[in-house]
Design an enzyme around this catalytic site. Structure first.
Site, mmCIF file in Angstrom:
data_model
loop_
_atom_site.group_PDB
_atom_site.id
_atom_site.type_symbol
_atom_site.label_atom_id
_atom_site.label_comp_id
_atom_site.label_asym_id
_atom_site.label_seq_id
_atom_site.Cartn_x
_atom_site.Cartn_y
_atom_site.Cartn_z
ATOM 1 N N THR A 165 32.995 45.634 34.488
ATOM 2 C CA THR A 165 32.818 44.337 35.140
ATOM 3 C C THR A 165 32.907 44.542 36.656
ATOM 4 O O THR A 165 31.900 44.808 37.293
ATOM 5 C CB THR A 165 33.839 43.299 34.643
ATOM 6 O OG1 THR A 165 35.159 43.844 34.726
ATOM 7 C CG2 THR A 165 33.545 42.895 33.202
ATOM 8 N N THR A 211 40.934 42.514 30.162
ATOM 9 C CA THR A 211 40.564 43.008 31.476
ATOM 10 C C THR A 211 40.609 44.530 31.462
ATOM 11 O O THR A 211 39.770 45.179 32.055
ATOM 12 C CB THR A 211 41.512 42.448 32.540
ATOM 13 O OG1 THR A 211 41.337 41.032 32.603
ATOM 14 C CG2 THR A 211 41.216 43.052 33.891
ATOM 15 N N GLU A 305 40.459 47.341 42.675
ATOM 16 C CA GLU A 305 39.635 46.477 43.514
ATOM 17 C C GLU A 305 40.075 46.531 44.976
ATOM 18 O O GLU A 305 41.197 46.167 45.318
ATOM 19 C CB GLU A 305 39.711 45.036 42.998
ATOM 20 C CG GLU A 305 39.041 44.853 41.654
ATOM 21 C CD GLU A 305 39.282 43.496 41.030
ATOM 22 O OE1 GLU A 305 38.632 43.214 40.017
ATOM 23 O OE2 GLU A 305 40.131 42.738 41.541
ATOM 24 N N ASN A 428 38.591 38.606 44.747
ATOM 25 C CA ASN A 428 39.201 37.680 43.800
ATOM 26 C C ASN A 428 39.234 36.235 44.257
ATOM 27 O O ASN A 428 39.601 35.351 43.481
ATOM 28 C CB ASN A 428 40.627 38.168 43.469
ATOM 29 C CG ASN A 428 40.596 39.395 42.580
ATOM 30 O OD1 ASN A 428 40.358 39.298 41.384
ATOM 31 N ND2 ASN A 428 40.803 40.565 43.169
#
Length: 433
Positions: A165, A211, A305, A428
């Site tokens: 993702t 996740t 991230e 985010n």
């Protein structure tokens, strides 16, 4: 007794995977179902030639995601599965009864395509929460998925790519060992870059849609109890020792499938004793599985991230290992500590403060802290050897090691985490828009 070789661990990540490293008895595929807005492959599967022994660990988050069928199928099939089916781009979480029905429809359709019972299909989803799963798109893509199946390294790599993702790279690890002239293989793929703080359990309250998704494959033969025991031990010292942002997903899952195609049976053992390994094949398999899990865990952290630093926390001198782990997590989850790392700021007082509120027994006057080989704090105070310029220069490195000695006992742990950057915030702050 058959001669057993030590486990051979994965090559560096820039080395291509070859067909000989892929466990026998499995096929893999990935196709485009039209779920990801990018148009990239988003539906993948692994299929065992024969029912594979299965073991799984799941999130400890008490918020229950919609599709519970994966865990139910694991139980109903008596831990023997044929198909692991994964979609990316939609988590099928917080979708109510419609989400459960959608997962069941996907399993039934996959079972018809792959020639097995619906309860032999283990479904997983990852992506945005709260959006209905487009079942029609998934089921329409299943014939193409079946046609694309293959057992080569390229097919496994395609599956690894399709489950991503926010990941920037696919995550694969392999290991092998030889028993009586027969090679036993272990391979794993994973996805995860954010919402990463797994706290995995064997008996979950939540569904297998995550996740962090991890799929492990071996051509060893394992009984379900042995597989569960060995998986638990490997996960405890890998995925349960990482955190990117301190957020435990509602859906984290690690699934192990053993095809038995090598013909080598792993007898298993208990990890309750200090020296539990008395069977060479079991010791080699345990080492190989742990190596693959740790490699995948580290790859997840490396791909966090927006990160600029990967930090290894070495905690020692605690009263117990559990205390050491609580302190590591306290440090790893402090926004002040993580932002200091992002700015290469040698603000060691923030680490000391995070130790203090971890909720375990400490003596502040006994705490030593080092950044790499640089002594920062001695006996709870600034070290006379502390050099701010040298420490700042050290913190410019991508890979950091922070050592904490509590001076109380023999409890210890290693834990891996990251900094917290403005890029993480940007990723985010508009994830769903």
């Amino acid at each position: 007794m058959a001669e057993t070789s030590p486990a051979h661990h994965a090559p560096p990540l820039n080395n291509p995977l070859n067909d000989d490293q892929v466990p026998r008895g499995f096929s893999f595929a990935a196709v485009r179902a039209g779920i990801k807005a990018s148009g990239k492959p988003d539906l993948a599967c692994a299929v065992s030639d024969q029912p594979a022994t299965a073991a799984a660990m799941f999130t400890s988050n008490k918020v229950i995601a919609a599709p519970l069928v994966g865990q139910r199928h694991l139980e109903r099939s008596q831990h023997h599965l044929r198909v692991a089916l994964v979609n990316a781009g939609n988590a099928n979480c917080a979708t109510g009864e419609a989400g459960i029905s959608a997962a069941q429809q996907c399993c039934a359709s996959a079972a018809a395509i792959f020639g097995c019972d619906a309860h032999s299909v283990f479904p997983s989803s990852t992506g945005i929460i709260g959006v209905p799963l487009p079942v029609d798109k998934l089921t329409a893509a299943l014939p193409a998925l079946h046609a694309a199946m293959g057992s080569t390294a390229a097919h496994l790599q395609q599956m690894a790519g399709a489950i991503m993702t926010t990941d920037t790279r696919s995550k694969i690890a392999v290991a092998s060992f030889v028993v009586g002239g027969v090679t036993v293989r272990v391979a794993g793929i994973a996805k995860g870059a954010g919402m990463i703080h797994p706290q995995l359990e064997s008996a979950p309250p939540a569904a297998p849609h995550a996740t962090m998704l991890v799929y492990l494959f071996t051509d060893a033969a394992l009984e379900a109890g042995v597989a569960s025991d060995l998986l638990h031990h490997a996960v405890e010292h890998s995925f349960n020792r990482i955190s990117i942002d301190g957020d435990t997903s509602t859906n984290d899952t690690v699934l192990l499938l053993a095809s038995g195609a090598s013909g080598v049976t792993i007898q298993g053992h208990s990890h309750a004793t200090a020296h539990p390994v008395d069977d060479p094949p079991t010791a080699s398999f345990s080492s190989a599985l742990e190596s693959v899990c740790l490699s995948l865990a580290m790859q997840i952290v490396e791909d966090g991230e927006g990160i600029q630093h990967v930090v290894e926390l070495n905690i020692g001198g605690a009263l117990t290992d559990a205390d050491a782990l609580r302190i590591a997590r306290s440090i790893a989850h402090s926004p002040l500590v993580k932002t200091a790392w992002a700015g290469c700021d040698p603000n060691w007082g923030r680490i000391l403060a995070a130790i203090g509120y971890a909720g375990v027994a400490i003596d502040p006057a006994s705490i030593d802290i080092s950044f790499g080989e640089l002594e920062i704090c001695r006996a709870g105070c600034i070290s006379p050897r502390f050099n701010e310029a040298d420490t700042h220069e050290y913190l410019k490195q991508r890979d950091l090691t922070i050592r904490v000695n509590l001076g109380l006992g023999s409890g210890s742990c290693r834990f891996w985490t990251t900094d917290l950057t403005t890029e993480y915030v940007q990723i985010n702050s508009d994830y769903s828009t």
